[in-house]
Design a protein around this motif. Structure first.
Motif, PDB file in Angstrom:
ATOM      1  N   THR A   6       0.839  -1.203   0.000  1.00 50.42           N
ATOM      2  CA  THR A   6       0.000   0.000   0.000  1.00 50.42           C
ATOM      3  C   THR A   6       0.870   1.247   0.000  1.00 50.42           C
ATOM      4  N   LEU A   7       1.959   1.186   0.764  1.00 52.31           N
ATOM      5  CA  LEU A   7       2.909   2.297   0.781  1.00 52.31           C
ATOM      6  C   LEU A   7       3.505   2.505  -0.609  1.00 52.31           C
ATOM      7  N   CYS A   8       3.827   1.405  -1.292  1.00 52.18           N
ATOM      8  CA  CYS A   8       4.333   1.484  -2.671  1.00 52.18           C
ATOM      9  C   CYS A   8       3.315   2.150  -3.584  1.00 52.18           C
ATOM     10  N   ASP A   9       2.064   1.760  -3.414  1.00 52.24           N
ATOM     11  CA  ASP A   9       0.994   2.255  -4.267  1.00 52.24           C
ATOM     12  C   ASP A   9       0.855   3.776  -4.153  1.00 52.24           C
ATOM     13  N   THR A  13       2.156   6.658  -6.749  1.00 53.22           N
ATOM     14  CA  THR A  13       1.188   7.631  -7.258  1.00 53.22           C
ATOM     15  C   THR A  13       1.733   9.046  -7.117  1.00 53.22           C
ATOM     16  N   PHE A  14       2.267   9.340  -5.950  1.00 51.35           N
ATOM     17  CA  PHE A  14       2.812  10.674  -5.676  1.00 51.35           C
ATOM     18  C   PHE A  14       4.004  10.963  -6.587  1.00 51.35           C
ATOM     19  N   ALA A  15       4.912   9.993  -6.695  1.00 50.89           N
ATOM     20  CA  ALA A  15       6.115  10.185  -7.504  1.00 50.89           C
ATOM     21  C   ALA A  15       5.788  10.344  -8.983  1.00 50.89           C
ATOM     22  N   PHE A  16       4.921   9.482  -9.498  1.00 48.65           N
ATOM     23  CA  PHE A  16       4.565   9.558 -10.920  1.00 48.65           C
ATOM     24  C   PHE A  16       3.788  10.837 -11.229  1.00 48.65           C
ATOM     25  N   ALA A  17       2.903  11.241 -10.305  1.00 51.38           N
ATOM     26  CA  ALA A  17       2.150  12.479 -10.509  1.00 51.38           C
ATOM     27  C   ALA A  17       3.099  13.669 -10.596  1.00 51.38           C
ATOM     28  N   ILE A  18       4.115  13.683  -9.738  1.00 50.95           N
ATOM     29  CA  ILE A  18       5.101  14.769  -9.774  1.00 50.95           C
ATOM     30  C   ILE A  18       5.849  14.762 -11.106  1.00 50.95           C
TER      31      ILE A  18
END
Length: 204
Positions: A6-9, A13-18
């Motif tokens: 879940t932490l990976c998910d 999400t945060f990293a790819f969105a950035i």
């Protein structure tokens, strides 16, 4: 307590969105346009994966992914001098998202009862397809179609995951090793200019 996958998910999400928002800023998109690019980058791969697995796309069951993408936009706005001006910011966040999402795709596919080879394919799709959509929307040649080691990093990570299952290590450790492996393969390939040979057409 939040589990590692879940932490990976959410971290992915945060990293790819950035990474998507960072590229959108270079194209002078407005805030909403940048958010859309960031969201598509973050959920695109997982959406295709879930459709292929005959599951409801994950972000349609939890609004938190839309919120995390919004937080990524807020992060870029607040720290824009750091994020936008630092040339390697996009690359670092994209590589992080690639590794984390590859793991998420592998684990979810195995949970659906599919064999490992399918999990490797789905891990690759989860990691790379969002970036492909991002690049297409901002009118760039997708990284997956260039000579860069991009989607192949996810494939290699999938094989590492598979080999680790024979070691008796816990699932969290295997997931961590896989995510780090994909990240390192991507970084090392770029640093040392390791690439896939270009397929050249006939000369006229």
């Amino acid at each position: 307590m939040i589990d590692f996958i879940t932490l990976c998910d959410y971290s992915g999400t945060f990293a790819f969105a950035i990474s998507g928002i960072r590229l959108a800023s270079a194209k002078q998109f407005d805030w909403f346009g940048a958010y859309v690019i960031g969201l598509v980058t973050a959920v695109g791969g997982g959406t295709l994966r879930d459709l292929l697995l005959n599951a409801t796309p994950f972000w349609m069951e939890q609004a938190s992914y839309l919120t995390v993408s919004g937080l990524a936009l807020l992060f870029v706005i607040i720290f824009k001098k750091f994020v936008i001006r630092l040339n390697n910011t996009f690359f670092i966040f994209d590589a992080i998202g690639l590794g984390l999402f590859a793991v998420v795709g592998i684990v979810k596919t195995l949970e659906f009862g599919f064999p490992m080879w399918v999990a490797i394919v789905m891990g690759t799709i989860t990691g790379s397809f969002g970036g492909m959509l991002r690049d297409t929307l901002i009118n760039e040649v997708p990284l997956i179609f260039r000579k860069d080691i991009y989607a192949l990093a996810c494939v290699f990570g999938g094989f590492i995951y598979y080999l680790c299952t024979f070691t008796g290590m816990s699932s969290s450790i295997i997931q961590f090793i896989t995510a780090v492996s994909v990240f390192l393969i991507r970084v090392i390939a770029v640093k040392y200019h390791v690439s896939v040979p270009v397929l050249k057409g006939e000369e006229s």
